[in-house]
Design a protein around this motif. Sequence first.
Motif, short mmCIF file in Angstrom:
data_model
loop_
_atom_site.label_atom_id
_atom_site.label_comp_id
_atom_site.label_asym_id
_atom_site.label_seq_id
_atom_site.Cartn_x
_atom_site.Cartn_y
_atom_site.Cartn_z
N LEU A 106 0.82 -1.21 0.00
CA LEU A 106 0.00 0.00 0.00
C LEU A 106 0.86 1.26 0.00
CD1 LEU A 106 -1.67 2.33 1.77
CD2 LEU A 106 -2.79 1.09 -0.09
N ALA A 107 2.02 1.22 0.66
CA ALA A 107 2.89 2.40 0.71
C ALA A 107 3.32 2.82 -0.68
CB ALA A 107 4.10 2.11 1.59
N VAL A 108 3.65 1.86 -1.53
CA VAL A 108 4.05 2.17 -2.90
C VAL A 108 2.87 2.72 -3.69
CG1 VAL A 108 4.90 1.20 -5.07
CG2 VAL A 108 5.93 0.50 -2.89
N HIS A 109 1.73 2.05 -3.59
CA HIS A 109 0.55 2.48 -4.33
C HIS A 109 0.14 3.90 -3.93
CE1 HIS A 109 -1.02 -1.33 -6.30
NE2 HIS A 109 0.09 -1.71 -5.69
N ALA A 110 0.14 4.16 -2.63
CA ALA A 110 -0.28 5.48 -2.16
C ALA A 110 0.65 6.57 -2.68
CB ALA A 110 -0.34 5.51 -0.63
N ALA A 111 1.94 6.29 -2.71
CA ALA A 111 2.90 7.27 -3.22
C ALA A 111 2.64 7.57 -4.70
CB ALA A 111 4.33 6.76 -3.03
N VAL A 112 2.33 6.54 -5.47
CA VAL A 112 2.04 6.74 -6.89
C VAL A 112 0.74 7.53 -7.05
CG1 VAL A 112 1.50 5.59 -9.07
CG2 VAL A 112 3.32 4.70 -7.60
N HIS A 113 -0.29 7.17 -6.29
CA HIS A 113 -1.56 7.90 -6.36
C HIS A 113 -1.37 9.38 -6.04
CE1 HIS A 113 -4.72 4.96 -7.18
NE2 HIS A 113 -4.14 4.11 -6.36
N ARG A 114 -0.57 9.67 -5.03
CA ARG A 114 -0.38 11.07 -4.64
C ARG A 114 0.37 11.84 -5.74
NH1 ARG A 114 1.74 8.85 0.48
NH2 ARG A 114 -0.03 8.58 1.91
N ALA A 115 1.34 11.18 -6.35
CA ALA A 115 2.12 11.85 -7.40
C ALA A 115 1.34 11.99 -8.70
CB ALA A 115 3.41 11.07 -7.65
N ARG A 116 0.33 11.14 -8.89
CA ARG A 116 -0.43 11.15 -10.13
C ARG A 116 -1.92 11.29 -9.80
NH1 ARG A 116 2.15 8.57 -14.47
NH2 ARG A 116 0.18 8.90 -15.57
N PRO A 117 -2.37 12.49 -9.47
CA PRO A 117 -3.76 12.68 -9.03
C PRO A 117 -4.78 12.30 -10.09
CG PRO A 117 -2.68 14.79 -9.38
CD PRO A 117 -1.61 13.75 -9.41
N GLU A 118 -4.40 12.26 -11.36
CA GLU A 118 -5.33 11.88 -12.41
C GLU A 118 -5.46 10.36 -12.54
OE1 GLU A 118 -1.53 11.09 -14.47
OE2 GLU A 118 -2.24 12.45 -12.91
N ALA A 119 -4.58 9.62 -11.90
CA ALA A 119 -4.59 8.16 -12.00
C ALA A 119 -5.62 7.59 -11.02
CB ALA A 119 -3.21 7.58 -11.71
N VAL A 120 -6.63 6.93 -11.54
CA VAL A 120 -7.64 6.31 -10.69
C VAL A 120 -7.14 5.00 -10.11
CG1 VAL A 120 -9.91 5.16 -10.76
CG2 VAL A 120 -9.62 7.42 -11.78
N ALA A 121 -6.38 4.23 -10.89
CA ALA A 121 -5.98 2.90 -10.47
C ALA A 121 -4.49 2.68 -10.68
CB ALA A 121 -6.77 1.84 -11.22
N VAL A 122 -3.92 1.85 -9.79
CA VAL A 122 -2.51 1.44 -9.87
C VAL A 122 -2.47 -0.07 -9.76
CG1 VAL A 122 -0.22 1.60 -8.81
CG2 VAL A 122 -1.74 3.60 -8.80
N VAL A 123 -1.72 -0.70 -10.66
CA VAL A 123 -1.58 -2.16 -10.68
C VAL A 123 -0.12 -2.52 -10.46
CG1 VAL A 123 -1.87 -4.28 -12.01
CG2 VAL A 123 -3.50 -2.39 -12.29
N ARG A 124 0.12 -3.40 -9.51
CA ARG A 124 1.46 -3.95 -9.30
C ARG A 124 1.27 -5.36 -8.77
NH1 ARG A 124 5.85 -2.55 -4.78
NH2 ARG A 124 7.73 -3.32 -5.80
N THR A 125 1.52 -6.33 -9.62
CA THR A 125 1.26 -7.72 -9.26
C THR A 125 2.23 -8.62 -10.00
OG1 THR A 125 -0.53 -9.35 -9.02
CG2 THR A 125 -0.47 -8.11 -11.09
N PRO A 126 2.56 -9.80 -9.47
CA PRO A 126 3.54 -10.65 -10.13
C PRO A 126 3.01 -11.23 -11.44
CG PRO A 126 3.24 -11.27 -7.83
CD PRO A 126 2.12 -10.35 -8.18
N ALA A 127 3.83 -11.18 -12.47
CA ALA A 127 3.53 -11.80 -13.75
C ALA A 127 4.86 -12.24 -14.35
CB ALA A 127 2.80 -10.82 -14.68
#
Length: 255
Positions: A106-127
């Motif tokens: 969540l710490a990584v996702h929250a940082a990305v959301h804060r830096a990109r206010p236009e971004a509704v969703a963030v995906v980070r998952t193993p593939a």
Amino acid sequence: MPDQFVPAPVPVDRLRFEMPPEHTDPAEERAYRKERLAGALRLFARLGYEDGVAGHVTARDPEFEDCYWVNPFGRALAGLGPDDLLLVDGGGRVLQGERRVNQLALAVHAAVHRARPEAVAVVRTPAPYGRALACLGELLAPVTHEACAFYEDHALLDEWAGPEDGARISRALGPYKALILRNQGLLTVGDSVDAAAWWFIAAERAAQVQLIARAAGKPVLIDHHRAVAARERFGGDLAAWVSYQPLWQTVASTS
């Protein structure tokens, strides 16, 4: 032999074409985002984008500042529905829900959301293929038409970044739609859950083709002019939303 009858063309305005819905009520928008988020998580499980407790998608709440919906810690993605999602704030505190959240993710996702206010969703998952490409420390190359969606619109963080490095990760992402985290894998963002999910799937597939092509020989790159033209045609979030709809239909019936 008499001429065969040719039906008149159907007027374009009578042909159905799905577009992202617009909501004026935050409650309706919230319900919509939660439904799409749960569906994306189930789809990722089906595609094998899950490894133990790793794998997260966050969706910004449409009303509450610095608050995000996310899958709960330790729950399999395959069976998740909207009611299973947690509402957490940027500090990782659970505001709605009855399970724990993965604080590190969540710490990584929250940082990305804060830096990109236009971004509704963030995906980070193993593939697997995105992680393999990340181990090589390489960008996605314009070796196919589909890969051109990421041409000059993604970045590489060419050093190890832990969950405590959320600000560094968000800076590396910059204005782009995707980031390759060296030795880790892919991160994507979008102005909707559908767009962010599609970019992740598309980047994973592009990485797969790139690795296969490299194993077989020396890939021939699409030239700069054509790669830019292709990105301009289908590299936007609206194109991603449209591209995602057939995949959404495969999981919508189980929501």
